[in-house]
Design a protein around this motif. Structure first.
Motif, PDB file in Angstrom:
ATOM      1  N   GLU A   4       0.841  -1.184   0.000  1.00 18.10           N
ATOM      2  CA  GLU A   4       0.000   0.000   0.000  1.00 18.10           C
ATOM      3  C   GLU A   4       0.884   1.244   0.000  1.00 18.10           C
ATOM      4  O   GLU A   4       1.859   1.327   0.750  1.00 18.10           O
ATOM      5  N   ALA A   5       0.547   2.189  -0.842  1.00 16.12           N
ATOM      6  CA  ALA A   5       1.316   3.427  -0.927  1.00 16.12           C
ATOM      7  C   ALA A   5       0.816   4.425   0.106  1.00 16.12           C
ATOM      8  O   ALA A   5      -0.382   4.490   0.396  1.00 16.12           O
ATOM      9  N   THR A   6       1.716   5.189   0.659  1.00 18.17           N
ATOM     10  CA  THR A   6       1.379   6.225   1.632  1.00 18.17           C
ATOM     11  C   THR A   6       1.059   7.522   0.899  1.00 18.17           C
ATOM     12  O   THR A   6       1.863   7.997   0.104  1.00 18.17           O
ATOM     13  N   ASP A   7      -0.113   8.063   1.173  1.00 18.68           N
ATOM     14  CA  ASP A   7      -0.476   9.343   0.562  1.00 18.68           C
ATOM     15  C   ASP A   7       0.291  10.463   1.269  1.00 18.68           C
ATOM     16  O   ASP A   7       0.772  10.284   2.393  1.00 18.68           O
ATOM     17  N   PHE A   8       0.423  11.573   0.617  1.00 12.95           N
ATOM     18  CA  PHE A   8       1.098  12.732   1.186  1.00 12.95           C
ATOM     19  C   PHE A   8       0.485  13.977   0.580  1.00 12.95           C
ATOM     20  O   PHE A   8      -0.213  13.908  -0.425  1.00 12.95           O
ATOM     21  N   SER A   9       0.739  15.092   1.189  1.00 13.97           N
ATOM     22  CA  SER A   9       0.316  16.385   0.670  1.00 13.97           C
ATOM     23  C   SER A   9       1.503  17.321   0.824  1.00 13.97           C
ATOM     24  O   SER A   9       1.906  17.638   1.946  1.00 13.97           O
ATOM     25  N   LEU A  10       2.074  17.717  -0.324  1.00 12.61           N
ATOM     26  CA  LEU A  10       3.286  18.538  -0.313  1.00 12.61           C
ATOM     27  C   LEU A  10       3.129  19.727  -1.255  1.00 12.61           C
ATOM     28  O   LEU A  10       2.431  19.635  -2.271  1.00 12.61           O
TER      29      LEU A  10
END
Length: 163
Positions: A4-10
């Protein structure tokens, strides 16, 4: 590999949504190719983003968005965009939260953990966005010179599509 990929907000200083997240990319793309860079000063990283930009249409043809992630403050990352006018998202990860979430390699033990300049190595991660973000391929570099070529990146997308 399938994790599972980790979401991020950058913060994104290039084309695309700002801030940038995997969930935002999933609305318009089947794949996201995350290029975790060493740092602002890395000449090999600068060369890589320009080389990928020169062949960006081949990623678009595969419905893959390239995202270059630099573990630096937004103003330093903006200097790259001002210099290279990249056609894909270029995001700032000043606290290396995305890099850490994707296990971007760090060398030199404590010194590498203390300073990105001393220890952070490049990494490429392919995320399949079609059925929820999942990591389907990655390349963890062992030095600043060790990174996959554009053909290797495109092959990884082609391979993931046929799974």
């Amino acid at each position: 590999m399938s994790l599972e990929a980790t979401d991020f907000s950058l913060p994104n200083v290039g084309p695309g949504p700002d801030p940038l997240s995997l969930s935002a990319l999933a609305a318009d793309h089947e794949f996201a190719l995350l290029l975790f860079q060493r740092d602002h000063y890395c000449t090999n990283c600068r060369e890589q983003v320009q080389t990928v930009a020169g062949r960006y249409d081949e990623f678009v043809d595969r419905d893959a968005e390239v995202v270059s992630i630099v573990p630096e403050p937004e103003d330093r990352v903006r200097e790259w965009q001002d210099s290279y006018d990249l056609p894909y998202p270029l995001v700032a990860d000043p606290d290396a939260t995305a890099g850490d979430a994707y296990d971007q390699p760090v060398r030199f033990g404590f010194l590498g953990d203390w300073s990105d300049f001393l220890g952070r190595m490049p990494e490429a991660v392919l995320v399949d966005l079609r059925d929820g973000p999942e990591v389907v391929w990655s390349y963890r570099s062992k030095s600043t010179f060790d990174r996959p070529g554009v053909d290797d990146l495109l092959d990884a997308i082609d391979d993931a599509r046929t799974r």
